[in-house]
Design a protein around this motif. Structure first.
Motif, PDB file in Angstrom:
ATOM      1  N   GLU A 150       0.828  -1.207   0.000  1.00  0.00           N
ATOM      2  CA  GLU A 150       0.000   0.000   0.000  1.00  0.00           C
ATOM      3  C   GLU A 150       0.863   1.258   0.000  1.00  0.00           C
ATOM      4  OE1 GLU A 150      -3.084  -0.063   2.971  1.00  0.00           O
ATOM      5  OE2 GLU A 150      -3.801  -2.004   2.282  1.00  0.00           O
ATOM      6  N   LYS A 170       1.598   2.087  -3.469  1.00  0.00           N
ATOM      7  CA  LYS A 170       0.463   2.760  -4.101  1.00  0.00           C
ATOM      8  C   LYS A 170       0.389   4.216  -3.657  1.00  0.00           C
ATOM      9  CE  LYS A 170      -2.341  -1.426  -4.345  1.00  0.00           C
ATOM     10  NZ  LYS A 170      -3.527  -2.129  -3.814  1.00  0.00           N
ATOM     11  N   GLU A 183      -9.044   8.515  -4.137  1.00  0.00           N
ATOM     12  CA  GLU A 183      -8.214   7.302  -4.144  1.00  0.00           C
ATOM     13  C   GLU A 183      -7.390   7.195  -2.865  1.00  0.00           C
ATOM     14  OE1 GLU A 183      -6.399   6.400  -8.282  1.00  0.00           O
ATOM     15  OE2 GLU A 183      -6.741   8.568  -8.243  1.00  0.00           O
TER      16      GLU A 183
END
Length: 129
Positions: A62, A65, A79
């Motif tokens: 994560e 990301k 997001e």
């Protein structure tokens, strides 16, 4: 700056900096003629970002990301918010599980006399009795 200086400035250990480079979370640092890694302010900012994300419980995948979103000026905040809320929900689930374990241990300890006798409900509880 060398890896030790980048470590001190970012709060990330040299070992973890090397690990993050190895797994591709951060790009490999430039190298000096001497072979030493050479970090700049952008590298240190990225390392701080990673440290802060780790402190908030984000796993490496994560964080990757999040870094991509951080660098993507075309991203939507939705997001980022979705990742944060997902992590918060997972932390809540873990906290509830830890609280249940704590309560179980406290219950077992409350039933134990804690004296010289060999019988112990804590061990019995762990054995599933």
């Amino acid at each position: 700056m060398k890896i030790g200086e980048a470590s001190a400035a970012s709060g990330v250990s040299p070992r973890m900096i090397r690990h993050y480079e190895k797994i591709g979370l951060v790009p490999a640092a430039a190298r000096r003629d001497s072979g030493y890694r050479d970090y700049d302010a952008r590298d240190v900012n990225t390392l701080r970002f990673i440290r802060n994300a780790r402190d908030l419980g984000f796993p490496i995948e994560e964080i990757g990301k999040l870094i991509a979103l951080w660098h993507d000026r075309g991203r939507t905040s939705a997001e980022v918010k979705a990742l944060a809320l997902s992590r918060a929900a997972e932390l809540k689930r873990k906290a509830e599980a830890l609280d249940a374990m704590r309560r179980s241990l406290e219950h077992l300890a409350a039933t134990c006399h804690g004296d010289a006798r060999p019988d112990c409900p804590i061990l019995g509880g762990l054995a599933g009795e």
